[in-house]
Design an enzyme around this catalytic site. Structure first.
Site, mmCIF file in Angstrom:
data_model
loop_
_atom_site.group_PDB
_atom_site.id
_atom_site.type_symbol
_atom_site.label_atom_id
_atom_site.label_comp_id
_atom_site.label_asym_id
_atom_site.label_seq_id
_atom_site.Cartn_x
_atom_site.Cartn_y
_atom_site.Cartn_z
ATOM 1 C CB SER A 1 4.198 -17.453 19.463
ATOM 2 O OG SER A 1 4.404 -16.903 21.094
ATOM 3 N NE ARG B 1 13.168 -18.403 21.428
ATOM 4 C CZ ARG B 1 12.260 -17.711 20.625
ATOM 5 N NH1 ARG B 1 11.138 -18.418 20.455
ATOM 6 N NH2 ARG B 1 12.787 -16.697 19.879
ATOM 7 C CE LYS C 1 7.078 -10.176 15.585
ATOM 8 N NZ LYS C 1 7.465 -10.944 16.981
HETATM 9 O O1 PNS Z 1 7.965 -11.167 21.691
HETATM 10 P P1 PNS Z 1 8.427 -10.304 20.681
HETATM 11 O O2 PNS Z 1 7.633 -9.886 19.583
HETATM 12 O O3 PNS Z 1 9.964 -10.712 20.543
HETATM 13 O O4 PNS Z 1 8.808 -8.752 21.415
HETATM 14 C C1 PNS Z 1 9.220 -7.645 21.316
HETATM 15 C C2 PNS Z 1 9.082 -6.484 22.104
HETATM 16 C C3 PNS Z 1 7.493 -6.397 22.303
HETATM 17 C C4 PNS Z 1 9.660 -6.853 23.514
HETATM 18 C C5 PNS Z 1 9.635 -4.894 21.592
HETATM 19 O O5 PNS Z 1 9.160 -5.174 20.037
HETATM 20 C C6 PNS Z 1 9.412 -3.917 22.130
HETATM 21 O O6 PNS Z 1 9.882 -3.706 23.089
HETATM 22 N N1 PNS Z 1 8.564 -3.117 21.614
HETATM 23 C C7 PNS Z 1 7.994 -1.886 22.166
HETATM 24 C C8 PNS Z 1 8.519 -0.783 21.267
HETATM 25 C C9 PNS Z 1 9.746 -0.359 21.518
HETATM 26 O O7 PNS Z 1 10.150 0.029 22.899
HETATM 27 N N2 PNS Z 1 10.616 -0.285 20.748
HETATM 28 C C10 PNS Z 1 12.124 -0.064 21.171
HETATM 29 C C11 PNS Z 1 12.935 -1.349 21.499
HETATM 30 S S1 PNS Z 1 14.442 -1.183 21.316
#
Ligand code: PNS
Length: 161
Positions: free
Chosen positions: A128, A90, A41
């Site tokens: 957000s 949520r 993003k």
């Molecule tokens: O606020 P968000 O964008 O919904 O958060 C998403 C987040 C940061 C929790 C997720 O994208 C994440 O954990 N990203 C890190 C990369 C990772 O570990 N990916 C595999 C998860 S299965």
């Protein structure tokens, strides 16, 4: 000592996020709010700015901190000796995606649990993205973000115009 990680994009932190952080801080010894830096993003705030906004919002919570992370969440959690990842739910629409991530994280790191906390009903409609949309269209969003960061969001919108 139980350390947990609360991950997300936090672009910017909302009252819903802060509610989860406060509640987690009562359940666990240490809460690390982990700000994803390498998201696909395009964020409004840089990772450093998002960390600062969170730090302002959690200044009165001594067992909480914020830092950015790159790469896999499970690697970050392992590095921090965290035993669990906390996620807020949520609505049922959040569940499918969160469930998939929880299962994948469990497969990559069986020792790290995912703990879901149900969002306070008062904040269940906040995201957000909604905050950014309302703020950029000149709407009132003061009840949607922590009071400590309201002016920062307003300023960022103004700078972007
Ligand atoms: O606020 P968000 O964008 O919904 O958060 C998403 C987040 C940061 C929790 C997720 O994208 C994440 O954990 N990203 C890190 C990369 C990772 O570990 N990916 C595999 C998860 S299965």
């Amino acid at each position: 000592m139980t350390t947990v990680v609360y991950p997300g994009s936090f672009d910017p932190i909302t009252c819903g996020h802060l509610d989860i952080i406060k509640r987690a801080s009562k359940q666990f010894d240490k809460v690390i709010v982990a700000v994803l830096n390498n998201s696909s993003k395009k964020p409004m705030f840089s990772a450093e700015e998002r960390v600062k906004l969170i730090e302002k919002s959690i200044a009165d919570l001594p067992n909480c901190s914020a830092e950015r992370f790159d790469g896999l969440l499970v690697d970050f959690a392992r590095q921090k000796n965290a035993s669990a990842v906390v996620k807020g739910l949520r609505a049922i629409t959040d569940f499918e995606y969160e469930f998939q991530m929880a299962l994948l994280n469990k497969k990559m790191e069986p020792e790290i649990e995912t703990i879901f906390m149900v969002t306070n009903a008062n904040y269940s409609y906040i995201s957000s993205s909604i905050v950014k949309e309302i703020a950029s269209l000149g709407g009132d969003f003061c009840d949607l973000v922590p009071a400590e960061i309201y002016e920062d969001v307003k300023l960022k919108i103004k700078e972007g115009r």
